[in-house]
Design a protein around this motif. Structure first.
Motif, short mmCIF file in Angstrom:
data_model
loop_
_atom_site.label_atom_id
_atom_site.label_comp_id
_atom_site.label_asym_id
_atom_site.label_seq_id
_atom_site.Cartn_x
_atom_site.Cartn_y
_atom_site.Cartn_z
N ASN A 170 76.30 35.68 -1.15
CA ASN A 170 75.52 36.86 -0.79
C ASN A 170 74.34 37.00 -1.75
O ASN A 170 74.52 37.38 -2.91
N ALA A 171 73.16 36.68 -1.26
CA ALA A 171 71.97 36.69 -2.12
C ALA A 171 71.48 38.09 -2.45
O ALA A 171 70.65 38.27 -3.34
N ASN A 172 71.99 39.10 -1.76
CA ASN A 172 71.53 40.47 -1.98
C ASN A 172 72.19 41.15 -3.17
O ASN A 172 71.72 42.18 -3.65
N PHE A 173 73.31 40.59 -3.63
CA PHE A 173 74.03 41.20 -4.75
C PHE A 173 74.46 40.12 -5.73
O PHE A 173 74.82 39.02 -5.35
N THR A 174 74.43 40.47 -7.01
CA THR A 174 74.89 39.57 -8.07
C THR A 174 75.97 40.28 -8.87
O THR A 174 76.22 41.48 -8.69
N THR A 175 76.59 39.54 -9.76
CA THR A 175 77.63 40.14 -10.61
C THR A 175 77.10 41.36 -11.34
O THR A 175 77.80 42.37 -11.48
N SER A 176 75.86 41.30 -11.78
CA SER A 176 75.31 42.41 -12.57
C SER A 176 74.97 43.64 -11.74
O SER A 176 74.96 44.76 -12.26
N THR A 177 74.68 43.46 -10.45
CA THR A 177 74.22 44.59 -9.65
C THR A 177 75.32 45.24 -8.81
O THR A 177 75.10 46.30 -8.23
N ILE A 178 76.49 44.62 -8.73
CA ILE A 178 77.60 45.22 -7.97
C ILE A 178 78.32 46.22 -8.88
O ILE A 178 78.82 45.83 -9.94
N PRO A 179 78.37 47.50 -8.52
CA PRO A 179 79.04 48.49 -9.38
C PRO A 179 80.47 48.08 -9.71
O PRO A 179 81.18 47.51 -8.87
N LYS A 180 80.90 48.37 -10.93
CA LYS A 180 82.19 47.92 -11.45
C LYS A 180 83.13 49.10 -11.63
O LYS A 180 82.90 49.99 -12.44
N VAL A 181 84.20 49.13 -10.84
CA VAL A 181 85.24 50.15 -10.99
C VAL A 181 86.13 49.77 -12.16
O VAL A 181 86.55 48.61 -12.29
N VAL A 182 86.42 50.75 -13.01
CA VAL A 182 87.25 50.50 -14.20
C VAL A 182 88.28 51.61 -14.34
O VAL A 182 87.94 52.80 -14.30
N GLY A 183 89.54 51.23 -14.51
CA GLY A 183 90.60 52.18 -14.81
C GLY A 183 91.34 51.73 -16.06
O GLY A 183 91.60 50.53 -16.23
#
Length: 435
Positions: A170-183
């Motif tokens: 998926n060229a529209n999203f990278t590891t850095s731009t995908i929001p990261k859920v953290v618990g």
């Protein structure tokens, strides 16, 4: 004191980040941490993969060799030696969580990984699980193993669950731009998790617990699985009524509110959507809940390869040809277009059905030149080059994955029969069958 030192090292990027499992999730994550200035060590049980990565080569198509080489020049290294886990300030676990033959969760990779690193854990480390799993896994499987070392979670070691959200190709999203859920297991664990990921990911989304984070990932993928199941069932109904489901979905998608388009296909593929719903259905039984809606969607989606197979059988019968002995070409065996990822690919299920029925099976996929070794499937095949002559030599072509590299006009002109499961050919033609 451990907490303050850990937070400081993460924020000033002097920490060493350990990524356990250098696959489709681990590699992009390791590259991202390296690119923002961290030292990175990758762990994997596959010695060949480790050697390849240390030579600056990628074994994943959409990750270029240059990206690996650049990270290596910045100090990234990979190893099979889990004794080095004690060197890392953060250990991020990115290992597979498949289903067993009974479609029950198989946590053997998570458990074996924890058993490998637990002897080398030390105070001040963050342990983050990214593998998709059922709510409670972090508390039930990781927490007790860490606690047995005598280290206190929340004071000495900081335990986090942060689900991966990679979408290969998926060229529209990278590891850095995908929001990261953290618990986090405790408030201090959550703070440590945020300090870890905020340096590499543009937006971190904290939630109240590891269980909430685990459930978040399942909801995301169950949402897709259920809606794909719905549109796959609609496809069958529309086909019986002589209606083009792709035309219907496109028309419905013009509604600016209350509708999200999902498109039918030959079944579900990838490591997440075909598998994750069953992690929740399995765990829900422990609470006396029967997840009928989710399981029904799963039944529909798992039946799609047989639906495509049935359409092919009928199409050949209508032309007075038997499937037994027929030469059939499967177009695209990756689970989705424009990637080399074969995990849970419905194309392979179709190939198995064809072979069992006596067909002579071939495939063409520009992203998979040689059929790879898979746990459950064995085909000694190489990708067929598509030419007018080669296409004309097959009795039927099953369009299973619509890679953009395919010349669909040429395929249309020269294939004697096309069974289209992706809606590539939208206009009616005598030799094209919608599936």
């Amino acid at each position: 004191m451990n907490f303050e030192k850990t937070i400081e090292r993460l924020r000033n990027r002097s920490a060493l980040i350990g990524v356990v499992g250098m696959g489709y999730v681990g590699q992009p994550l390791a590259l991202r941490f390296s690119s923002v200035g961290y030292r990175v060590i990758g762990f994997d049980i596959d010695a060949k993969k480790v050697a390849l990565l240390n030579c600056g080569k990628s074994d994943i198509e959409h990750i270029g060799d240059q990206a690996i080489a650049t990270a290596n020049q910045s100090g990234m290294t990979c190893t099979t030696d889990f004794r080095r886990a004690g060197e890392a300030d953060a250990l991020i676990i990115c290992v597979p969580t498949p289903l067993n033959k009974y479609r029950e969760p198989d946590l053997s990779f998570v458990v074996s990984t924890m058993e490998s690193i637990v002897p080398y854990l030390r105070a001040g480390q963050v342990v983050s699980l990214e593998s998709t799993t059922y709510p409670g896994t972090t508390e039930e499987e990781l927490l007790p193993r860490i606690s047995r070392t005598g280290l206190t979670v929340g004071e000495d070691v900081f335990l986090v669950y942060s689900p991966e959200r990679e979408d290969p190709g998926n060229a529209n999203f990278t590891t850095s731009t995908i929001p990261k859920v953290v618990g986090g297991h405790t408030p201090a664990c959550l703070d440590a998790g945020k300090a870890l990921y905020e340096q590499a990911i543009e937006r971190v989304v904290p939630v109240s617990s590891t269980r909430a984070a685990e459930m978040t990932k399942l909801l995301e993928n169950i949402h897709r699985a259920v809606n794909i199941g719905l549109v796959n069932e609609m496809k069958i109904v529309a086909d019986r009524m002589g209606i083009d489901i792709f035309e219907v979905v496109d028309a419905a998608a013009t509604k600016p509110f209350g509708f999200t388009p999902y498109y039918p296909g030959p079944g579900l593929g990838g490591h997440c959507i075909p598998i994750d719903p069953f992690y929740l259905t399995w765990k829900a039984r422990e609470y006396g809940v029967h997840t009928r809606f989710i399981e029904l969607a799963g039944e529909i989606n798992r039946a799609m390869p047989e639906y495509v197979f049935g359409k092919l059988v009928k199409a050949l019968n209508d032309r007075r040809k038997a499937l037994n002995g027929a030469r059939v070409l499967v177009l695209g065996i990756a689970y989705k277009k424009n990637v080399d990822d074969m995990r849970e690919s419905p194309s392979v299920e179709i190939m198995e059905l064809l072979r069992a029925a006596g067909a002579e099976v071939s495939y063409s996929d520009p992203h998979v030149p040689v059929f790879p070794k898979m746990r459950e499937h064995r085909f000694d095949l190489k990708s067929v080059a598509l030419t007018p002559e080669s296409l004309g030599g097959f009795d039927a072509v099953v369009l299973a994955t619509d890679h953009v590299k395919f010349d669909f006009d040429m395929i249309r002109r020269h294939a004697p029969l096309i069974v289209d499961s992706r809606g590539v050919y939208r206009d009616a033609a005598d030799h094209i069958v919608r599936a």
